[in-house]
Write an enzyme that holds these catalytic residues in place. Structure first.
Site, PDB file in Angstrom:
ATOM      1  N   SER A  52       0.816  -1.210   0.000  1.00 28.23           N
ATOM      2  CA  SER A  52       0.000   0.000   0.000  1.00 28.23           C
ATOM      3  C   SER A  52       0.851   1.262   0.000  1.00 28.23           C
ATOM      4  CB  SER A  52      -0.914   0.017   1.236  1.00 28.23           C
ATOM      5  OG  SER A  52      -0.129   0.004   2.425  1.00 28.23           O
ATOM      6  N   HIS A  71      -3.206  -3.573  -5.599  1.00 27.56           N
ATOM      7  CA  HIS A  71      -3.501  -3.133  -4.244  1.00 27.56           C
ATOM      8  C   HIS A  71      -4.976  -3.305  -3.910  1.00 27.56           C
ATOM      9  CE1 HIS A  71      -3.850   0.305  -1.123  1.00 27.56           C
ATOM     10  NE2 HIS A  71      -3.592  -0.843  -0.522  1.00 27.56           N
ATOM     11  N   GLU A  82      -6.489  -1.148  -6.923  1.00 25.90           N
ATOM     12  CA  GLU A  82      -5.598  -0.268  -7.672  1.00 25.90           C
ATOM     13  C   GLU A  82      -4.560  -1.114  -8.403  1.00 25.90           C
ATOM     14  OE1 GLU A  82      -5.418   3.812  -5.023  1.00 25.90           O
ATOM     15  OE2 GLU A  82      -4.198   2.108  -4.367  1.00 25.90           O
ATOM     16  N   ASN A 141      -4.399   6.250  -1.011  1.00 29.31           N
ATOM     17  CA  ASN A 141      -3.590   6.656   0.139  1.00 29.31           C
ATOM     18  C   ASN A 141      -2.877   7.986  -0.082  1.00 29.31           C
ATOM     19  OD1 ASN A 141      -4.290   4.558   1.832  1.00 29.31           O
ATOM     20  ND2 ASN A 141      -2.650   3.232   1.136  1.00 29.31           N
TER      21      ASN A 141
END
Length: 317
Positions: free
Chosen positions: A148, A169, A181, A219
């Site tokens: 991540s 991800h 992702e 993120n």
């Protein structure tokens, strides 16, 4: 999402054929790491009629992973076949039959089509794993990391197959969260990218594509938001309770930033942001991800969030 326009006629049929052919090749999936993320990825793969091998370093780790999957599947079956216990049990058994477990990473990799790594967030550990996998996996095998926060390119450098390497991800909890992702390197081939797009769709997930940038999409946006929430409270401009309430009721978020940080784990937050601030090519020294005093103090005191019983909030009963 991936293409700006939709092909029609013969072009559309060709694209569909290419897509189906790419997806069809990924029938044997290996997931390395039997923790929360790895077991979740193994579960949704098996639910999608794929053969999965779940690998970890100790028998007790893979057994715990199987137990987590079985418990999760029973919850799904209860909703899927409400009031029909025989069908519930049969469905769970059918899905579980497609999941093998192993502590032998080398042997598991020998006939894999796709290997997904979901081990500890440590660059050296991931590079070491992929280096060893690269030596034994078939040339056609696609490598993917579920990291991540770490650069995909830095992990891929340990292998000789950057053209068959990408980030994949998933989000926690994997069975419920729809997004995946896909992080594409410059060298990642179209064939590999297409295969991963269609693999995620086969899992009933929604893929989005991103370059190899710190934090990818979610993120990269989410972490600075949470850090600024903590700074806002440190400045005495609002309480954490009011910030959480404001973001839930004003922005429609399911959790406020402090609730979310406790859920993610304050040690995880600190690990990600420290890495970005100290070492990231794009974010090194950037005040956007600078250390936050309250997070540093809580982690130093062992108050890591929900998993430890206390973080910004107390979860002790």
């Amino acid at each position: 999402m991936i293409n700006a326009s939709r092909p029609s006629g013969a072009a559309a049929r060709w694209c569909q054929h290419r897509t189906m052919a790419s997806a069809a090749g990924l029938s044997k999936i290996v997931v390395v790491g039997a923790g929360l993320m790895g077991s979740g990825i193994a579960q949704v793969s098996a639910q999608s009629n794929l053969q999965v091998t779940l690998v970890d370093v100790k028998p007790e780790f893979v057994e715990k992973g199987r137990e987590m999957i079985s418990t999760s599947l029973k919850r799904v079956a209860k909703k899927k076949f409400d009031g029909e216990p025989d069908k519930q049990g049969g469905w769970v058994d059918d899905v579980m039959s497609r999941i093998k477990t192993s502590t032998d990473t080398t042997e598991s990799a020998k006939d894999a089509d796709l290997i997904i790594e979901a081990i500890v967030e440590n660059l050296s550990a991931k590079r070491s794993l992929f280096k060893s996998l690269d030596e034994v996996a078939p040339k056609h095998t696609i490598f993917a990391s579920n990291t991540s926060s770490l650069p995909i390119g830095d992990i891929a450098d340990a292998t000789s197959r950057r053209d068959r390497f990408a980030g994949l991800h998933f989000f926690n909890p994997v069975p419920q969260m729809k997004l995946v992702e896909i992080i594409r390197l410059q060298e990642t081939s179209d064939e590999v990218f297409d295969s991963l797009v269609n693999f995620t769709k086969q899992l009933s997930k929604v893929p989005v594509s991103c370059k190899d940038t710190p934090g990818f999409i979610v993120n990269r946006l989410l972490v600075p938001y949470m850090l600024e929430a903590a700074r806002l409270v440190e400045r005495g401009e609002a309480t954490k309770e009011d910030v959480d309430t404001a973001m839930k009721l004003g922005a429609g978020y399911p959790m406020g930033p402090f609730e979310l940080m406790d859920y993610v784990g304050l040690d995880t937050m600190k690990f990600i942001t420290d890495g970005w601030y100290k070492d990231s090519k794009d974010l090194k020294g950037n005040e956007l991800v600078a250390p936050v005093r309250s997070i540093d103090e809580l982690t130093a005191d062992g108050k890591l969030g929900r998993k430890g019983g206390e973080g910004f909030y107390s979860y002790k009963k």
